[in-house]
Design an enzyme around this catalytic site. Sequence first.
Site: not given
Ligand code: NAD
Length: 337
Positions: A156, A236-238, A262, A267, A299
């Site tokens: 997403k 901005t992921s993990r 982020d 953290e 974060h």
């Molecule tokens: P999502 O589940 O919709 O999408 C994750 C995507 O990553 C999927 O399409 C999956 O196929 C792909 N993926 C899995 N393994 C992979 C790899 N080895 N290489 C490349 N792609 C791979 O998740 P999302 O809602 O888009 O969120 C993504 C991440 O953002 C979450 O997992 C979370 O850790 C992080 N997040 C951070 C914040 C923040 O405040 N900083 C807020 C929300 C989410």
Amino acid sequence: MKIAVFGTRKYDQDSLRAANEKQGGFAAFTFIDALLDSRTAILAADHEAVCLFVNDICDKPVLEQLSALGVKFIALRCAGFNNVDLKAAAELDIKVARVPSYSPEAVAEFCVGMMMTVVRKYHKAYARVREGNFLLDGLLGFNLNGKTIGIIGTGKIGLLTGRILSKGFNANVIAFDPYPSPSAGEYGITYVDKLEDLLKVADIISLHCPLMESTKYIICDDSIAKMKKGVVLINTSRGGLIDTYALIRALKTGHISAVGLDVYERESSYFFADSSTKVIHDDTFARLLSFYNVFMTGHQAFLTEEALTNIADTTITNLRDLEETGTCACVISEQPK
Ligand code: NAD
């Protein structure tokens, strides 16, 4: 239902109270400042559910404590669930639910803002101008127009980030995802077959995959070596997606020219708290903060009004459905590899 809500700030309390009121007052909250871990688990005594966020520790020993205290449900008020041992939860018959999507726009928009900050140096300009220094030396940036931006993970958030960059900035957005999205084309995103193909050509790399066994340290010495010299990295992921020692090495050599973070792999000792009058004991974190070309936030990418409202609404719905039917639309049962 009595719910112990760990690691809460005022904004969590306000949004959960409002959602509870909207949904008829199903929940009785105990708001706890502390994060959940083996020392604080006892605070969940006499509650049927605990409500957690990204940095609460919910491993097997903590789950065993919660189970002994009578906790039946865990409601994560976030999408990621890398901090919960789902296998142990299943063995203890504790149901776990999350908020799979609360506002991917919030994170995508923040991410692009962070990219612009790092590339155009807004943060430095802001501090300078406030001091009456209007020199432009050291603020040189580059256009995003026409640059190749690599998105790792097109769920997403990755898709939306790609769309802003391709449609808004006319960047050449490429992506790697082992499970490509059929919508990527509409978002102006082109897939490469291998991660390596993205690493080799991207001017900017943005991480959007979840933290799992297979993605831990996806950014390491090896992957950095394949990147273009001078690449910009945004996470901005993990935090655990990046091997911080490798990142520091690459910042020292200049292989990575600038970073926006982020999240940070350790953290939880600092984020979501005021540590401004404390000594930072994590030397790696302190070193990271010391680089002139590292821009870090605590974060914060999710933090919009819309996201907080969605998180609170879904959390209450999850818990109500779990109690009434034993399951819910956002229940999670399997730890991805
Ligand atoms: P999502 O589940 O919709 O999408 C994750 C995507 O990553 C999927 O399409 C999956 O196929 C792909 N993926 C899995 N393994 C992979 C790899 N080895 N290489 C490349 N792609 C791979 O998740 P999302 O809602 O888009 O969120 C993504 C991440 O953002 C979450 O997992 C979370 O850790 C992080 N997040 C951070 C914040 C923040 O405040 N900083 C807020 C929300 C989410």
